[in-house]
Write a protein that holds these residues in place. Structure first.
Motif, PDB file in Angstrom:
ATOM      1  N   MET A   1      44.016  87.692 128.167  1.00 15.71           N
ATOM      2  CA  MET A   1      43.510  86.327 128.267  1.00 15.71           C
ATOM      3  C   MET A   1      42.120  86.225 127.625  1.00 15.71           C
ATOM      4  SD  MET A   1      45.943  84.610 129.659  1.00 15.71           S
ATOM      5  CE  MET A   1      45.606  83.176 130.675  1.00 15.71           C
ATOM      6  N   GLN A   2      41.375  87.307 127.709  1.00 16.42           N
ATOM      7  CA  GLN A   2      40.044  87.323 127.119  1.00 16.42           C
ATOM      8  C   GLN A   2      40.116  87.173 125.600  1.00 16.42           C
ATOM      9  OE1 GLN A   2      36.953  87.610 129.005  1.00 16.42           O
ATOM     10  NE2 GLN A   2      36.503  86.641 127.048  1.00 16.42           N
ATOM     11  N   LEU A   3      41.049  87.905 124.970  1.00 15.05           N
ATOM     12  CA  LEU A   3      41.218  87.826 123.522  1.00 15.05           C
ATOM     13  C   LEU A   3      41.601  86.412 123.100  1.00 15.05           C
ATOM     14  CD1 LEU A   3      43.094  91.079 122.389  1.00 15.05           C
ATOM     15  CD2 LEU A   3      40.975  90.162 121.448  1.00 15.05           C
ATOM     16  N   ILE A   4      42.538  85.830 123.842  1.00 14.73           N
ATOM     17  CA  ILE A   4      42.989  84.480 123.527  1.00 14.73           C
ATOM     18  C   ILE A   4      41.850  83.484 123.707  1.00 14.73           C
ATOM     19  CG2 ILE A   4      44.603  82.641 124.175  1.00 14.73           C
ATOM     20  CD1 ILE A   4      46.543  84.869 125.090  1.00 14.73           C
ATOM     21  N   ALA A   5      41.096  83.657 124.785  1.00 16.21           N
ATOM     22  CA  ALA A   5      39.970  82.765 125.056  1.00 16.21           C
ATOM     23  C   ALA A   5      38.936  82.850 123.931  1.00 16.21           C
ATOM     24  CB  ALA A   5      39.331  83.127 126.388  1.00 16.21           C
ATOM     25  N   ASP A   6      38.622  84.064 123.519  1.00 17.65           N
ATOM     26  CA  ASP A   6      37.645  84.253 122.448  1.00 17.65           C
ATOM     27  C   ASP A   6      38.108  83.566 121.172  1.00 17.65           C
ATOM     28  OD1 ASP A   6      36.156  85.690 124.193  1.00 17.65           O
ATOM     29  OD2 ASP A   6      36.651  87.666 123.384  1.00 17.65           O
ATOM     30  N   MET A   7      39.395  83.755 120.843  1.00 19.55           N
ATOM     31  CA  MET A   7      39.920  83.168 119.619  1.00 19.55           C
ATOM     32  C   MET A   7      39.951  81.645 119.708  1.00 19.55           C
ATOM     33  SD  MET A   7      43.065  84.317 117.337  1.00 19.55           S
ATOM     34  CE  MET A   7      41.959  85.653 116.883  1.00 19.55           C
ATOM     35  N   ALA A   8      40.160  81.130 120.908  1.00 20.16           N
ATOM     36  CA  ALA A   8      40.188  79.671 121.097  1.00 20.16           C
ATOM     37  C   ALA A   8      38.776  79.113 121.235  1.00 20.16           C
ATOM     38  CB  ALA A   8      41.023  79.324 122.329  1.00 20.16           C
ATOM     39  N   GLY A   9      37.792  79.987 121.419  1.00 20.37           N
ATOM     40  CA  GLY A   9      36.421  79.524 121.591  1.00 20.37           C
ATOM     41  C   GLY A   9      36.186  78.865 122.935  1.00 20.37           C
ATOM     42  N   LEU A  10      36.844  79.378 123.949  1.00 22.04           N
ATOM     43  CA  LEU A  10      36.705  78.808 125.300  1.00 22.04           C
ATOM     44  C   LEU A  10      36.474  79.935 126.305  1.00 22.04           C
ATOM     45  CD1 LEU A  10      39.703  76.295 125.274  1.00 22.04           C
ATOM     46  CD2 LEU A  10      37.284  75.682 125.322  1.00 22.04           C
ATOM     47  N   PRO A  11      35.880  79.633 127.432  1.00 23.48           N
ATOM     48  CA  PRO A  11      35.745  80.652 128.480  1.00 23.48           C
ATOM     49  C   PRO A  11      37.117  80.996 129.033  1.00 23.48           C
ATOM     50  CG  PRO A  11      34.273  78.793 128.867  1.00 23.48           C
ATOM     51  CD  PRO A  11      35.233  78.371 127.802  1.00 23.48           C
ATOM     52  N   LYS A  12      37.251  82.207 129.446  1.00 27.92           N
ATOM     53  CA  LYS A  12      38.532  82.679 129.929  1.00 27.92           C
ATOM     54  C   LYS A  12      39.057  81.830 131.083  1.00 27.92           C
ATOM     55  CE  LYS A  12      38.616  86.431 132.290  1.00 27.92           C
ATOM     56  NZ  LYS A  12      38.791  87.748 132.947  1.00 27.92           N
ATOM     57  N   ALA A  13      38.159  81.391 131.931  1.00 27.88           N
ATOM     58  CA  ALA A  13      38.578  80.622 133.109  1.00 27.88           C
ATOM     59  C   ALA A  13      39.265  79.320 132.706  1.00 27.88           C
ATOM     60  CB  ALA A  13      37.388  80.333 134.003  1.00 27.88           C
ATOM     61  N   ASN A  14      38.886  78.779 131.556  1.00 29.07           N
ATOM     62  CA  ASN A  14      39.494  77.513 131.129  1.00 29.07           C
ATOM     63  C   ASN A  14      40.971  77.680 130.787  1.00 29.07           C
ATOM     64  OD1 ASN A  14      36.734  77.056 131.166  1.00 29.07           O
ATOM     65  ND2 ASN A  14      36.885  75.462 129.615  1.00 29.07           N
TER      66      ASN A  14
ATOM     67  N   HIS B   1      42.990  79.503 132.344  1.00 26.94           N
ATOM     68  CA  HIS B   1      43.704  79.448 133.622  1.00 26.94           C
ATOM     69  C   HIS B   1      43.716  78.035 134.181  1.00 26.94           C
ATOM     70  CE1 HIS B   1      44.593  83.689 134.262  1.00 26.94           C
ATOM     71  NE2 HIS B   1      43.428  83.957 133.713  1.00 26.94           N
ATOM     72  N   TYR B   2      42.778  77.227 133.718  1.00 29.26           N
ATOM     73  CA  TYR B   2      42.779  75.831 134.158  1.00 29.26           C
ATOM     74  C   TYR B   2      43.957  75.092 133.510  1.00 29.26           C
ATOM     75  CZ  TYR B   2      41.397  70.960 134.684  1.00 29.26           C
ATOM     76  OH  TYR B   2      41.395  69.621 134.965  1.00 29.26           O
ATOM     77  N   TYR B   3      44.254  75.386 132.263  1.00 27.43           N
ATOM     78  CA  TYR B   3      45.340  74.687 131.556  1.00 27.43           C
ATOM     79  C   TYR B   3      46.700  75.363 131.732  1.00 27.43           C
ATOM     80  CZ  TYR B   3      41.855  71.752 129.315  1.00 27.43           C
ATOM     81  OH  TYR B   3      40.868  70.844 129.096  1.00 27.43           O
ATOM     82  N   PHE B   4      46.684  76.666 131.808  1.00 23.13           N
ATOM     83  CA  PHE B   4      47.932  77.416 132.025  1.00 23.13           C
ATOM     84  C   PHE B   4      47.711  78.374 133.185  1.00 23.13           C
ATOM     85  CE2 PHE B   4      47.749  76.150 127.605  1.00 23.13           C
ATOM     86  CZ  PHE B   4      49.009  75.602 127.379  1.00 23.13           C
ATOM     87  N   ALA B   5      48.426  78.136 134.263  1.00 25.70           N
ATOM     88  CA  ALA B   5      48.178  78.864 135.505  1.00 25.70           C
ATOM     89  C   ALA B   5      48.160  80.377 135.309  1.00 25.70           C
ATOM     90  CB  ALA B   5      49.229  78.483 136.548  1.00 25.70           C
ATOM     91  N   THR B   6      49.161  80.897 134.589  1.00 27.33           N
ATOM     92  CA  THR B   6      49.247  82.345 134.416  1.00 27.33           C
ATOM     93  C   THR B   6      49.455  82.692 132.946  1.00 27.33           C
ATOM     94  OG1 THR B   6      51.645  82.496 134.625  1.00 27.33           O
ATOM     95  CG2 THR B   6      50.365  82.514 136.679  1.00 27.33           C
ATOM     96  N   LYS B   7      49.257  83.940 132.638  1.00 25.41           N
ATOM     97  CA  LYS B   7      49.481  84.444 131.280  1.00 25.41           C
ATOM     98  C   LYS B   7      50.942  84.209 130.882  1.00 25.41           C
ATOM     99  CE  LYS B   7      49.344  88.906 128.810  1.00 25.41           C
ATOM    100  NZ  LYS B   7      49.158  90.370 129.001  1.00 25.41           N
TER     101      LYS B   7
END
Lengths: 216, 216
Positions: free
Chosen positions: A44-57, A59-65
């Motif tokens: 989730m961290q890799l995806i968050a970094d690539m999306a330019g968003l904090p990891k917690a966000n 999980h806000y939009y998609f409950a689980t991986k």
DNA sequence: GTCTATATTTCGATAGAC
DNA sequence: GTCTATCGAAATATAGAC
């Protein structure tokens, strides 16, 4: 309270846009990361970094991986099904199968990540989309096999096994996406040019169309 | 001390056998787990359970998870290269390419896990075996392209692009291993029978050999 | 809706007795 | 060579202030 009401109205409209845009960005990043690292290797961290968003966000939009992954695979499946339209309403195998190869090759070029995610999912036993395989894909396959058999019965093409012809079409066209890294490495490390993509398409079509007896 | 010396001698011979056997068991388990879960999704615990050994023993034989993975991929690569022998010393394309398809289809049937691990590795950018792609595979490919071109120049087959013909051969034959789960699902959830494998082989060979102009 | 800090779990890897 | 116990790192997921 007036202020609150107004803010509330504005916020409601904005929220829809923000949600749509963020989901789009997250899904695009997820598609790439899942393709390059696999489901297990993706974080989730890799995806968050690539999306330019904090990891917690995320999980806000998609409950689980897994929810996020499921959406990515589903979107790809839709693209695949739409490509199948090229097959239909064709007067004969030369046009129908030729158009199908063109469409599938274009998808391999424009959606290489999606193709890889799909391939990875199937290779690992389709834990998420097994029901699609058993229903939608199954029905689509049966329908196309019947169509090909009809062409054979009408003497429009050589009598080949329609199912294995379909597998050959899938395998050959998707190879340029799924094994794109290998293709690129064997092309001196460079991505295929427009001209090379045309050459690939023509080669595939020539061999297959001649292979089913509709080219001399 | 005599006792110690004797024990030492016996132990030394035994150790070699134990090591060989344990490595074999671990590698077989690892091949399956890596194929089904991907490198990232595979865990040493899963591999240990499948091998029937404590997790710590895996680390005794293979220092790291990556070492174990590297050995699995390497073994597969060797099998692939040996299959290429069928291509050589053939009088013409009909025999050479026909034998190559046969050999590759047999590998897909007998080593489906290995094929999947290889596919997964390439799909994820070949982080481990990039050097193989750039050296051994590259040389092999160039050699076969030259051989095919020679057949074309001698008028033994239709003038198709040799490189894309190779890709088609790889993609089509490996499809039955890498997408074996999909093939099985579309076969009413049952593995292909001997007869169905023959049918698949014949279909592939017929379409491709006719596609390159060596069958009527 | 955003984001920092953190709880909880799991994994790779190792220590050390046998 | 085997195996239990455990460390330290990393990952998923959540709590709670803003």
């Amino acid at each position: 309270m007036n202020e609150n009401a107004q803010v509330s109205r504005i916020t409601k409209a904005k929220r829809t846009d923000i949600r749509r845009e963020n989901e789009r960005v997250i899904l695009a990043a997820a598609e790439k990361v899942f393709a390059e690292a696999g489901f297990g290797g993706a974080t989730m961290q890799l995806i968050a970094d690539m999306a330019g968003l904090p990891k917690a966000n995320l999980h806000y939009y998609f409950a689980t991986k897994e929810d996020l992954y499921r959406k990515v695979v589903h979107d790809i499946f839709e693209i695949w099904l739409r490509a199948a339209d090229s097959f239909d309403n064709a007067p004969g195998p030369k046009e129908g199968i030729g158009a199908y190869v063109d469409a599938k090759m274009d998808i391999s070029r424009r959606h290489p990540f999606g193709s890889k995610v799909w391939a990875s999912e199937v290779m690992h036993g389709a834990p998420v989309i097994q029901d699609y395989l058993e229903t939608t894909l199954r029905e689509w396959t049966d329908g196309r096999i019947a169509a090909i058999q009809r062409w054979i019965d009408e003497g429009k093409m050589a009598p080949v096994n329609p199912r294995h012809l379909l597998y050959m079409l899938w395998a050959t066209t998707q190879h340029y996406a799924d094994f794109g890294h290998q293709v690129e490495t064997l092309n001196d490390g460079r991505a295929l040019t427009d001209r090379q993509w045309r050459e690939a398409k023509d080669s595939v079509k020539t061999i297959i169309l001649r292979g089913i007896g509709v080219l001399s």
